[in-house]
Write an enzyme that holds these catalytic residues in place. Structure first.
Site, PDB file in Angstrom:
ATOM      1  N   ARG A 104       0.060   8.681  15.920  1.00  0.00           N
ATOM      2  CA  ARG A 104      -0.230   7.998  14.367  1.00  0.00           C
ATOM      3  C   ARG A 104      -1.145   6.814  14.900  1.00  0.00           C
ATOM      4  NH1 ARG A 104      -1.101   8.591  10.080  1.00  0.00           N
ATOM      5  NH2 ARG A 104       0.270   7.173   8.912  1.00  0.00           N
ATOM      6  N   GLU A 135      -5.340  10.317   7.968  1.00  0.00           N
ATOM      7  CA  GLU A 135      -4.890   9.806   6.548  1.00  0.00           C
ATOM      8  C   GLU A 135      -6.000   9.253   6.019  1.00  0.00           C
ATOM      9  OE1 GLU A 135      -1.590   6.603   5.275  1.00  0.00           O
ATOM     10  OE2 GLU A 135      -2.090   6.775   7.379  1.00  0.00           O
ATOM     11  N   HIS A 153       9.209   6.081   7.248  1.00  0.00           N
ATOM     12  CA  HIS A 153       9.133   4.670   7.082  1.00  0.00           C
ATOM     13  C   HIS A 153      10.068   4.029   8.155  1.00  0.00           C
ATOM     14  CE1 HIS A 153       6.586   1.165   5.909  1.00  0.00           C
ATOM     15  NE2 HIS A 153       5.694   1.984   6.248  1.00  0.00           N
ATOM     16  N   HIS A 155      -2.048  10.380  -0.405  1.00  0.00           N
ATOM     17  CA  HIS A 155      -0.633   9.901  -0.607  1.00  0.00           C
ATOM     18  C   HIS A 155      -0.214  10.384  -2.056  1.00  0.00           C
ATOM     19  CE1 HIS A 155      -0.285   6.552   2.431  1.00  0.00           C
ATOM     20  NE2 HIS A 155      -0.782   7.569   3.079  1.00  0.00           N
ATOM     21  N   TYR A 212       9.536   2.227  -0.560  1.00  0.00           N
ATOM     22  CA  TYR A 212       8.157   2.541   0.040  1.00  0.00           C
ATOM     23  C   TYR A 212       7.356   3.604  -0.564  1.00  0.00           C
ATOM     24  CZ  TYR A 212       4.538   4.133   3.045  1.00  0.00           C
ATOM     25  OH  TYR A 212       3.656   4.335   3.517  1.00  0.00           O
ATOM     26  N   GLU A 252       6.959  11.775   9.589  1.00  0.00           N
ATOM     27  CA  GLU A 252       6.794  10.659  10.212  1.00  0.00           C
ATOM     28  C   GLU A 252       7.720   9.336  10.196  1.00  0.00           C
ATOM     29  OE1 GLU A 252       3.189   7.223   9.009  1.00  0.00           O
ATOM     30  OE2 GLU A 252       3.323   9.374   8.186  1.00  0.00           O
ATOM     31  N   HIS A 290      -3.654   6.846  11.577  1.00  0.00           N
ATOM     32  CA  HIS A 290      -3.219   5.897  10.430  1.00  0.00           C
ATOM     33  C   HIS A 290      -4.490   5.451   9.660  1.00  0.00           C
ATOM     34  CE1 HIS A 290      -0.900   2.117   9.344  1.00  0.00           C
ATOM     35  NE2 HIS A 290      -0.735   3.024   8.602  1.00  0.00           N
ATOM     36  N   ASP A 327       6.914  10.344   4.941  1.00  0.00           N
ATOM     37  CA  ASP A 327       6.806   9.238   5.844  1.00  0.00           C
ATOM     38  C   ASP A 327       8.255   8.786   5.632  1.00  0.00           C
ATOM     39  OD1 ASP A 327       4.489   6.439   6.508  1.00  0.00           O
ATOM     40  OD2 ASP A 327       6.589   6.949   7.344  1.00  0.00           O
ATOM     41  N   TRP A 341      12.092  -1.740   6.953  1.00  0.00           N
ATOM     42  CA  TRP A 341      11.160  -1.293   5.653  1.00  0.00           C
ATOM     43  C   TRP A 341      10.229  -0.339   6.110  1.00  0.00           C
ATOM     44  CZ3 TRP A 341       6.050  -1.456   4.704  1.00  0.00           C
ATOM     45  CH2 TRP A 341       5.731  -1.484   3.306  1.00  0.00           C
ATOM     46  N   ARG A 347       0.624  14.020   1.141  1.00  0.00           N
ATOM     47  CA  ARG A 347       1.998  13.477   1.679  1.00  0.00           C
ATOM     48  C   ARG A 347       2.611  13.148   0.595  1.00  0.00           C
ATOM     49  NH1 ARG A 347       2.741   6.972   3.870  1.00  0.00           N
ATOM     50  NH2 ARG A 347       2.923   6.799   1.742  1.00  0.00           N
ATOM     51  N   GLU A 379       2.085   4.486  14.291  1.00  0.00           N
ATOM     52  CA  GLU A 379       1.308   3.503  13.650  1.00  0.00           C
ATOM     53  C   GLU A 379       1.451   2.100  13.862  1.00  0.00           C
ATOM     54  OE1 GLU A 379       3.011   2.734   9.421  1.00  0.00           O
ATOM     55  OE2 GLU A 379       2.237   4.615   9.595  1.00  0.00           O
ATOM     56  N   ASP A 398      -4.681  -0.622   4.145  1.00  0.00           N
ATOM     57  CA  ASP A 398      -4.897  -2.074   5.293  1.00  0.00           C
ATOM     58  C   ASP A 398      -5.685  -1.733   6.367  1.00  0.00           C
ATOM     59  OD1 ASP A 398      -2.160  -1.673   6.985  1.00  0.00           O
ATOM     60  OD2 ASP A 398      -1.971  -0.883   4.993  1.00  0.00           O
ATOM     61  N   ASN A 415      -1.981  -6.032   8.620  1.00  0.00           N
ATOM     62  CA  ASN A 415      -1.297  -6.384   7.274  1.00  0.00           C
ATOM     63  C   ASN A 415      -0.294  -7.393   7.346  1.00  0.00           C
ATOM     64  OD1 ASN A 415      -1.269  -5.797   4.592  1.00  0.00           O
ATOM     65  ND2 ASN A 415      -0.564  -3.817   4.538  1.00  0.00           N
TER      66      ASN A 415
HETATM   67  C1  CS2 Z   1       2.294   3.634   6.109  1.00  0.00           C
HETATM   68  C2  CS2 Z   1       1.718   2.526   5.846  1.00  0.00           C
HETATM   69  O1  CS2 Z   1       0.487   5.037   5.460  1.00  0.00           O
HETATM   70  C3  CS2 Z   1       1.317   5.088   6.201  1.00  0.00           C
HETATM   71  O2  CS2 Z   1       1.562   5.834   6.904  1.00  0.00           O
HETATM   72  O3  CS2 Z   1       3.407   3.697   6.761  1.00  0.00           O
HETATM   73  O4  CS2 Z   1       1.310   2.421   4.464  1.00  0.00           O
HETATM   74  C4  CS2 Z   1       2.192   1.267   6.155  1.00  0.00           C
HETATM   75  O5  CS2 Z   1       3.351   1.008   5.397  1.00  0.00           O
HETATM   76  C5  CS2 Z   1       1.111   0.290   5.932  1.00  0.00           C
HETATM   77  O6  CS2 Z   1       0.015   0.428   6.657  1.00  0.00           O
HETATM   78  C6  CS2 Z   1       1.674  -1.296   6.419  1.00  0.00           C
HETATM   79  O7  CS2 Z   1       0.741  -2.125   6.432  1.00  0.00           O
HETATM   80 MG    MG Z   2       3.381   5.696   7.856  1.00  0.00          MG
END
Ligand code: CS2
Ligand code: MG
Length: 412
Positions: free
Chosen positions: A293, A349, A222, A122, A159, A246, A322, A220, A412, A147, A272, A326, A37
């Site tokens: 992940r 996921e 993140h 999500h 996010y 996560e 993951h 998450d 991020w 989630r 991830e 993307d 991504n």
């Molecule tokens: C995230 C993703 O799904 C998740 O757990 O961390 O959305 C992540 O931000 C994206 O895959 C980044 O490309």
């Molecule tokens: Mg994630």
């Protein structure tokens, strides 16, 4: 039979995808996902300029040898671009081998260890009302695990909040939070960890009060907290019995998780952004995580991720692959076949792709009652419509980045 052609197909139906299509001299084709991504074209160049010329004429049956050849002969090992490129080749070769064997790939990987794959979706909301609607929407779609991502008072765009993203009506479905926004430059978002740490436990309390104690809930972080902030969040969420928390702290520093583990029993999921087993060596050996992940697409394919998961299994650590938007339908299908075959499967996921993506990638997997199943088609069960793909050329898109109130760039 040998490899006759290998094409790198870039398409952008609802978002950018990179797919490798390998064709043998007998006309058997295999697909592999190489989507990274926001850096898609780096993998395209790595494949087109450096890998494809090495594949032509090779015996497509020798998957392990091809994996080792691409990994060791590159000299420069590991890293997201290299491992996504190797993953694309690896999965395409497994797809061919299973097609030639006339069976779905999971059968070749040892058969089914379960009837289906528990997934999570999500749910998100700027506020509790929007979040509750999103949880109900996902329950109506059949998800059994959810989630939860929430807006934070005082922060404009963070996010994981679907309503932050531009809603693409043409995509036909309410598009889950696709973080990569099309455009020449990345969006800047604001962040403040202290307001987040104050707010998130109140949200999980409200969600538990509204939806009860049973439903598995995930969150998450993140990559945004320091180790001690991550420890305090894990602790403050213990009363709400999360399935997992996560990416609580940037993953480059495995030691950080020792401090988190010291203070909380909330299960931890990480990986991830990892690409090889070596990223997991310490955190698995020291029992610092509960879920791996990694995605097949970003961890050297089925050949390598299976190795990671076999290693993790020795420590009762399970998979939590993951599966955001993307990861293309090809990458998702590969994850489902591996997930069905391994013993230490935890959860998958699953963010749904848009209608245009489903036109480009014809898929045979099923999602019934919250459970995914890769289907019984020979191979991985995904076919690429090259004509439809060509109708959606690549569009520059970037993931956002964060700045704190004082202007400091933040994770991020
Ligand atoms: C995230 C993703 O799904 C998740 O757990 O961390 O959305 C992540 O931000 C994206 O895959 C980044 O490309
Ligand atoms: Mg994630």
């Amino acid at each position: 039979m040998t490899i006759e052609r290998a094409e790198v197909v870039v398409t952008s139906p609802d978002r950018n995808f990179v797919t490798l299509q390998i064709t043998t001299t007998d006309g058997v084709t295999g697909l592999g996902d190489g989507t990274l991504n926001g850096r898609e074209l780096a993998v395209v160049a790595y494949l087109r300029e450096h890998v494809v010329p090495l594949l032509i004429g090779r015996d497509e049956r020798n998957i392990e040898d091809t994996w080792q050849f691409l990994y060791r002969s590159a000299y420069w090992r590991r890293g997201p671009v290299t491992m996504a490129a190797i993953a694309a080749v690896d999965v395409a070769l497994w797809d061919i081998k299973a097609k030639v064997a006339g069976m779905p790939l999971y059968q070749l990987l040892g058969g089914a260890s379960r009837t289906g794959l528990l997934t999570y979706g999500h749910a998100s909301g700027k506020d509790l009302e929007e979040l509750f609607d999103s949880v109900r929407d996902h329950q109506e779609q059949g998800y059994k695990a959810i989630r939860v991502q929430t807006g934070v008072p005082g922060l404009t765009s963070i996010y994981g909040i679907a309503s932050n993203a531009t809603f693409d009506a043409n995509a036909g479905v309410r598009y889950d939070h696709e973080p990569a926004q099309r455009g020449a430059l990345p969006n800047e978002e604001d962040w403040d960890t202290r307001s987040y740490l104050r707010h998130v436990p109140t949200v999980f309390e409200a969600v538990r009060n509204e939806f009860g104690p049973e439903i598995p809930l995930l969150h998450d972080g993140h990559h945004r907290m320091t180790p001690i902030q991550a420890a305090s969040l894990g602790k403050s969420l213990e009363p709400y019995d999360l399935f997992w928390l996560e990416d609580v702290t940037p993953a480059e520093n495995p030691e950080a998780l020792r401090l988190v583990r010291q203070h909380t029993t909330t299960p931890l999921a990480i990986g991830e952004i990892f690409n090889t087993v070596w990223d997991y060596q310490q955190i698995v050996r020291e029992q610092l995580i509960d879920y791996v992940r990694s995605a097949v697409t970003h961890t050297g394919g089925i050949t390598h991720l299976r190795r990671v998961l076999d290693y993790a299994a020795q420590y009762q650590i399970k998979s939590g692959m993951h599966g955001p938007t993307d990861i293309s339908p090809v990458g998702m299908a590969a994850a489902m076949h591996l997930g069905l075959a391994i013993h230490n499967f935890g959860i998958q996921e699953y963010m749904k792709h848009g209608a245009r993506t489903d036109e480009v990638f014809r898929q045979s997997f099923t999602f019934v009652d919250g459970m995914l199943h890769p289907g019984e088609q020979p191979g991985i069960g995904v076919e690429l419509d090259l004509e439809a793909a060509a109708a959606h050329p690549y569009e520059q898109a970037y993931l956002p980045y964060n700045r704190l109130a004082d202007g400091t760039v933040h994770d991020w």
